[in-house]
Design an enzyme around this catalytic site. Sequence first.
Site, PDB file in Angstrom:
ATOM      1  N   ILE A 108       0.856  -1.185   0.000  1.00 25.93           N
ATOM      2  CA  ILE A 108       0.000   0.000   0.000  1.00 25.93           C
ATOM      3  C   ILE A 108       0.893   1.235   0.000  1.00 25.93           C
ATOM      4  O   ILE A 108       1.887   1.295   0.731  1.00 25.93           O
ATOM      5  CB  ILE A 108      -0.971   0.010   1.204  1.00 25.93           C
ATOM      6  CG1 ILE A 108      -1.916   1.214   1.116  1.00 25.93           C
ATOM      7  CG2 ILE A 108      -0.226  -0.027   2.535  1.00 25.93           C
ATOM      8  CD1 ILE A 108      -3.076   1.150   2.105  1.00 25.93           C
ATOM      9  N   ILE A 139       4.918  -1.138   2.857  1.00 29.64           N
ATOM     10  CA  ILE A 139       4.586   0.268   2.664  1.00 29.64           C
ATOM     11  C   ILE A 139       5.367   0.760   1.457  1.00 29.64           C
ATOM     12  O   ILE A 139       6.601   0.684   1.434  1.00 29.64           O
ATOM     13  CB  ILE A 139       4.925   1.108   3.914  1.00 29.64           C
ATOM     14  CG1 ILE A 139       4.273   0.501   5.165  1.00 29.64           C
ATOM     15  CG2 ILE A 139       4.473   2.544   3.692  1.00 29.64           C
ATOM     16  CD1 ILE A 139       2.762   0.354   5.099  1.00 29.64           C
ATOM     17  N   LYS A 140       4.649   1.253   0.450  1.00 27.88           N
ATOM     18  CA  LYS A 140       5.296   1.715  -0.777  1.00 27.88           C
ATOM     19  C   LYS A 140       5.703   3.177  -0.640  1.00 27.88           C
ATOM     20  O   LYS A 140       4.885   4.035  -0.303  1.00 27.88           O
ATOM     21  CB  LYS A 140       4.349   1.563  -1.974  1.00 27.88           C
ATOM     22  CG  LYS A 140       4.170   0.146  -2.435  1.00 27.88           C
ATOM     23  CD  LYS A 140       3.222   0.049  -3.626  1.00 27.88           C
ATOM     24  CE  LYS A 140       3.917   0.347  -4.930  1.00 27.88           C
ATOM     25  NZ  LYS A 140       3.017   0.052  -6.092  1.00 27.88           N
ATOM     26  N   ILE A 141       6.965   3.428  -0.915  1.00 26.36           N
ATOM     27  CA  ILE A 141       7.513   4.778  -0.862  1.00 26.36           C
ATOM     28  C   ILE A 141       8.202   5.060  -2.197  1.00 26.36           C
ATOM     29  O   ILE A 141       9.042   4.267  -2.641  1.00 26.36           O
ATOM     30  CB  ILE A 141       8.530   4.925   0.290  1.00 26.36           C
ATOM     31  CG1 ILE A 141       7.838   4.668   1.638  1.00 26.36           C
ATOM     32  CG2 ILE A 141       9.175   6.314   0.270  1.00 26.36           C
ATOM     33  CD1 ILE A 141       8.791   4.683   2.823  1.00 26.36           C
TER      34      ILE A 141
END
EC number: 2.2.1.2
Length: 377
Positions: A108, A139-141
């Site tokens: 996400i 966690i997408k960064i």
Amino acid sequence: MTDALKRLSDEGVAIWLDDLSRERLNSGNLAELVQEKHVVGVTTNPTIFQKAIGGNGAYAGQLEDLAVRKLTTDEAVRMITTSDVRDAADVLRPVYDATGGRDGRVSIEVDPRLAHSTAATVAEAKQLWWLVDRPNVFIKIPATKAGLPAITAVLAKGISVNVTLIFSLERYREVMDAYLTGLEQAKATGLDLSSIESVASFFVSRVDTEIDKRLDKVGGAAKELKGKAALANARLAYQAYEEVFGSADGRQEPSDRWKALEAAGAKPQRPLWASTGVKDPNLPDTLYVTELVAPGTVNTMPEATLDATDDHGVVTGDTVRPNYADAKAVLEAVAAAGVDYDDVVQVLEDEGVEKFETSWNELLDTVTATLAAHGSN
């Protein structure tokens, strides 16, 4: 018939689905793909959520409840998206357990409007990790300049990260450095490195789209290079990966820095091939799958690409490492034709952030209107 997806998986490529919706969850389709199509992970992004939620009745009940509770649009969107990701993570939990946390992951993304703010990205990542509350979430960064220190900071807190929107080889090396630095900081505070996972999402098809457009403008013999740059770029990214983490066959020694972290229990940051749906109808629709086979990689596919690979994909073994010299020659030829690689990758990064921000704003508009409609009832 040859099971191309099984062969792909046997070659060391983790097959992930680049899509998620409540309809897919409620119908049992995601579970079916896990059982029948060797899918072991899911990625999402703002565009995927915008398409899933916009006008989809599966979200009506939750939106009505959120309207009654008078949540803001931003809060409502996060409640909806984290709910889908949490449910998907539960579907994939058996895969996560069976692979020791390597796969069975659902990604996400942080709010794309924060892509150029390090502190806000870190805060959002921590909030999403807490909201989803599942060990098998990523966690997408985005790999923007501001994203790099955020990636390090988030990993240092023991949060698993999917680094997204990587287009250039230089930026990819910076991403690997950010990963190693994050692990070193986590180690210094006593965290269990074996619990931290990461993938680096290297985008493929968009590179061909942009470079081929420029090759068309050059014309002449330059057109013969069309459809080749994206594979070359990705293959050289894998070569860079081996220089840091070593090769599966032992031919390439890992860096001393990685050896120290691996001895402490750390796991390699796997390259993930993203944007693998072929956009040029003149190219084979499985090109960015069958030509990017290498051990220890992930390929996240739109369902159409997954189905095409299942139907007629031909997996012949490693198609990356034997082609390093050819890949280097292709990018040199592209540069000789007058295409500015540095400009291409910067344009793609800027456009990638902008596209996700546009999708996110469209999603916010849709939810705002729906909340208002329910709130007036």
